[in-house]
Design an enzyme around this catalytic site. Structure first.
Site, PDB file in Angstrom:
ATOM      1  N   HIS A  32       1.157  -1.295  -0.124  1.00 51.01           N
ATOM      2  CA  HIS A  32       0.088   0.091   0.071  1.00 51.01           C
ATOM      3  C   HIS A  32       0.631   0.771   0.416  1.00 51.01           C
ATOM      4  CE1 HIS A  32      -3.968  -1.671   0.605  1.00 51.01           C
ATOM      5  NE2 HIS A  32      -2.968  -3.109   0.981  1.00 51.01           N
ATOM      6  N   TYR A  78       3.462  -4.711  10.352  1.00 50.63           N
ATOM      7  CA  TYR A  78       3.140  -3.232  10.097  1.00 50.63           C
ATOM      8  C   TYR A  78       4.337  -2.180  11.036  1.00 50.63           C
ATOM      9  CZ  TYR A  78      -1.712  -3.896   7.786  1.00 50.63           C
ATOM     10  OH  TYR A  78      -1.955  -4.534   6.777  1.00 50.63           O
TER      11      TYR A  78
HETATM   12  C1  HEM Z   1      -0.650 -11.595   7.810  1.00 48.11           C
HETATM   13  C2  HEM Z   1      -1.212 -10.866   6.419  1.00 48.11           C
HETATM   14  C3  HEM Z   1      -0.486  -9.323   6.422  1.00 48.11           C
HETATM   15  C4  HEM Z   1       0.021  -8.788   6.274  1.00 48.11           C
HETATM   16  C5  HEM Z   1       2.095  -9.559   6.542  1.00 48.11           C
HETATM   17  C6  HEM Z   1       0.378  -8.364   5.958  1.00 48.11           C
HETATM   18  C7  HEM Z   1       1.209  -6.629   5.854  1.00 48.11           C
HETATM   19  C8  HEM Z   1       0.800  -5.227   5.289  1.00 48.11           C
HETATM   20  C9  HEM Z   1       2.361  -4.505   5.909  1.00 48.11           C
HETATM   21  C10 HEM Z   1       3.472  -4.938   5.275  1.00 48.11           C
HETATM   22  C11 HEM Z   1       1.764  -3.285   5.204  1.00 48.11           C
HETATM   23  C12 HEM Z   1       2.354  -1.573   5.267  1.00 48.11           C
HETATM   24  C13 HEM Z   1       2.688  -1.228   7.252  1.00 48.11           C
HETATM   25  C14 HEM Z   1       3.081   0.154   7.375  1.00 48.11           C
HETATM   26  O1  HEM Z   1       4.265   0.404   6.851  1.00 48.11           O
HETATM   27  O2  HEM Z   1       2.032   0.958   7.960  1.00 48.11           O
HETATM   28  C15 HEM Z   1       0.772  -3.116   4.325  1.00 48.11           C
HETATM   29  C16 HEM Z   1      -0.216  -2.295   4.766  1.00 48.11           C
HETATM   30  C17 HEM Z   1      -1.627  -2.389   4.334  1.00 48.11           C
HETATM   31  N1  HEM Z   1      -2.719  -3.310   4.336  1.00 48.11           N
HETATM   32 FE1  HEM Z   1      -1.517  -5.039   5.232  1.00 48.11          FE
HETATM   33  N2  HEM Z   1      -0.921  -7.438   5.423  1.00 48.11           N
HETATM   34  C18 HEM Z   1      -1.882  -8.402   6.062  1.00 48.11           C
HETATM   35  C19 HEM Z   1      -3.506  -8.691   5.922  1.00 48.11           C
HETATM   36  C20 HEM Z   1      -3.948  -7.607   5.246  1.00 48.11           C
HETATM   37  C21 HEM Z   1      -5.524  -7.462   5.835  1.00 48.11           C
HETATM   38  C22 HEM Z   1      -6.520  -8.913   5.540  1.00 48.11           C
HETATM   39  C23 HEM Z   1      -5.814  -6.469   5.501  1.00 48.11           C
HETATM   40  C24 HEM Z   1      -6.837  -6.135   4.400  1.00 48.11           C
HETATM   41  C25 HEM Z   1      -8.401  -6.447   5.732  1.00 48.11           C
HETATM   42  C26 HEM Z   1      -4.714  -5.762   4.511  1.00 48.11           C
HETATM   43  C27 HEM Z   1      -4.741  -3.973   4.096  1.00 48.11           C
HETATM   44  C28 HEM Z   1      -3.677  -3.407   4.329  1.00 48.11           C
HETATM   45  C29 HEM Z   1      -4.269  -1.427   4.383  1.00 48.11           C
HETATM   46  C30 HEM Z   1      -5.637  -1.067   3.426  1.00 48.11           C
HETATM   47  C31 HEM Z   1      -3.026  -1.098   4.704  1.00 48.11           C
HETATM   48  C32 HEM Z   1      -2.684  -0.226   4.152  1.00 48.11           C
HETATM   49  C33 HEM Z   1      -2.387   0.801   5.575  1.00 48.11           C
HETATM   50  C34 HEM Z   1      -2.596   2.610   5.427  1.00 48.11           C
HETATM   51  O3  HEM Z   1      -3.213   3.316   4.560  1.00 48.11           O
HETATM   52  O4  HEM Z   1      -1.520   2.825   6.263  1.00 48.11           O
HETATM   53  N3  HEM Z   1      -3.511  -5.906   5.628  1.00 48.11           N
HETATM   54  N4  HEM Z   1       0.201  -4.412   4.838  1.00 48.11           N
END
Ligand code: HEM
Length: 317
Positions: free
Chosen positions: A30, A301
């Site tokens: 993202h 995160y």
């Molecule tokens: C084991 C499962 C998951 C992993 C390892 C993962 C990993 C990540 C990472 C590394 C980031 C960047 C965070 C940052 O730098 O602030 C991220 C952002 C994000 N993830 Fe995940 N994620 C997972 C599951 C999910 C799920 C289930 C959803 C939706 C329901 C999701 C939606 C998002 C969204 C919307 C963002 C952006 C958040 C923002 O705008 O700051 N992720 N994810």
């Protein structure tokens, strides 16, 4: 934190980086996003279920919309993940509760490992349609062979086109949580953010620039607020809460919890951009479920945030 399968959050983020090559200063997933300011206007329907004050009275909030790709120059015209992350604020502007949702109806994996394998299998699909990749076999076909639980989620996803606007996209939280009322009674729920303008997919993106989604929302807001209904789906006794790859039956009670009214690009967008939207940040009156994917997310995160915030952005690109 280590998953039951033995993977740490550092290993997970290392594998995401190796697959997606994000810029050092960006979120590891993202990467491209912007933060908008608005209000939550409750419907009053949750008052019996939760003691959470921010869900039962009007509050300020910020919303980050994003393209799910690790690449800051991802192509919005292609099918893929889009994100909507909401931070409810207290009177001093501090975050008290986050919703972190994506344009998926069901998570394509029941474990953190499965999700990382999927990120690896899909690496480089920003330019190529997912359907082509499925037809070509290779890593993705191998993943699907190993992960039968992912078929429903991926099938539902490939049948859709790219969204025409963030304002016409539905975003689902996917995990189960529990409401807790003042007497300590608990009720399982999931949440979704439903666009009041209805869902509209892109017909043909040929005339659009590759990063059209954020400017489109900004222009739209010049004409007035854009609203989503926060809808909660109440689980029945026995509905599984541990696995985000299993949807609950659609006939479960759906309650409109209130309106998320997005008003303008936040004047502090760059500062909010540095923050983490953490799906396990919940206020009293809401509790986490036994979902191991949910429990793992904040650790990944945090690793991503530590790396992006300590990175030297280098020359602007
Ligand atoms: C084991 C499962 C998951 C992993 C390892 C993962 C990993 C990540 C990472 C590394 C980031 C960047 C965070 C940052 O730098 O602030 C991220 C952002 C994000 N993830 Fe995940 N994620 C997972 C599951 C999910 C799920 C289930 C959803 C939706 C329901 C999701 C939606 C998002 C969204 C919307 C963002 C952006 C958040 C923002 O705008 O700051 N992720 N994810």
């Amino acid at each position: 934190m280590t998953t039951p399968g033995g993977m740490t959050a550092v290993q997970a983020v290392n594998r995401i980086e190796a697959a997606g090559h994000p810029r050092p200063q960006d979120r590891r997933l993202h990467a491209r996003g912007a933060v908008f300011a608005g209000r939550f206007v409750p419907s009053g329907r949750l008052a019996q279920l939760t003691s959470a004050a921010h869900l039962t009275r009007e509050t300020d909030l910020v919303v980050r919309f994003s393209n799910g790709s690790p690449q800051h120059d991802a192509d919005d015209r292609t099918r893929g993940i889009r994100g909507m992350a909401v931070k409810f604020l207290d009177g001093e502007g501090n975050g008290v509760h986050d919703l972190v949702a994506a344009n998926f109806r069901v998570f394509p994996s029941s474990t953190p490992e499965g999700f990382i394998e999927l990120v690896e299998a899909l690496a480089g699909t920003t330019e190529t349609a997912l359907k082509d990749k499925l037809a070509a076999g290779g890593k993705l076909a191998g993943f699907l062979f190993q992960h039968k639980e992912s078929h429903a989620g991926i099938k539902a996803f490939v049948s859709r086109h790219a969204p025409a606007s963030f304002a016409t996209t539905r975003f689902d939280g996917l995990h189960a949580f529990h409401f807790a009322d003042a007497e300590g009674r608990r009720r399982a729920f999931r949440y979704r953010l439903v666009p009041q303008l209805g869902e509209v997919d892109l017909d043909s993106g040929r005339a659009l620039p590759r990063d059209f989604l954020l400017p489109e929302l900004d222009r739209r807001l010049a004409g007035g607020p854009v609203s989503f209904t926060l809808v909660v789906q109440l689980g029945d006794q026995g509905d599984p809460t541990h696995d985000p790859s299993i949807a609950w039956p659609e006939q479960r009670t759906l309650l409109p919890a209130g309106e998320i009214r997005i008003e303008r690009l936040s004047p502090d967008s760059a500062q909010w951009e540095r923050q983490v939207f953490d799906p396990t940040r919940v206020a009293p009156g809401v509790e986490l479920s036994d979902d191991a994917v949910l429990a793992f997310r904040p650790h990944a995160y945090s690793v991503s945030a530590e790396r992006r915030l300590s990175a030297d952005p280098g020359p602007a690109r």
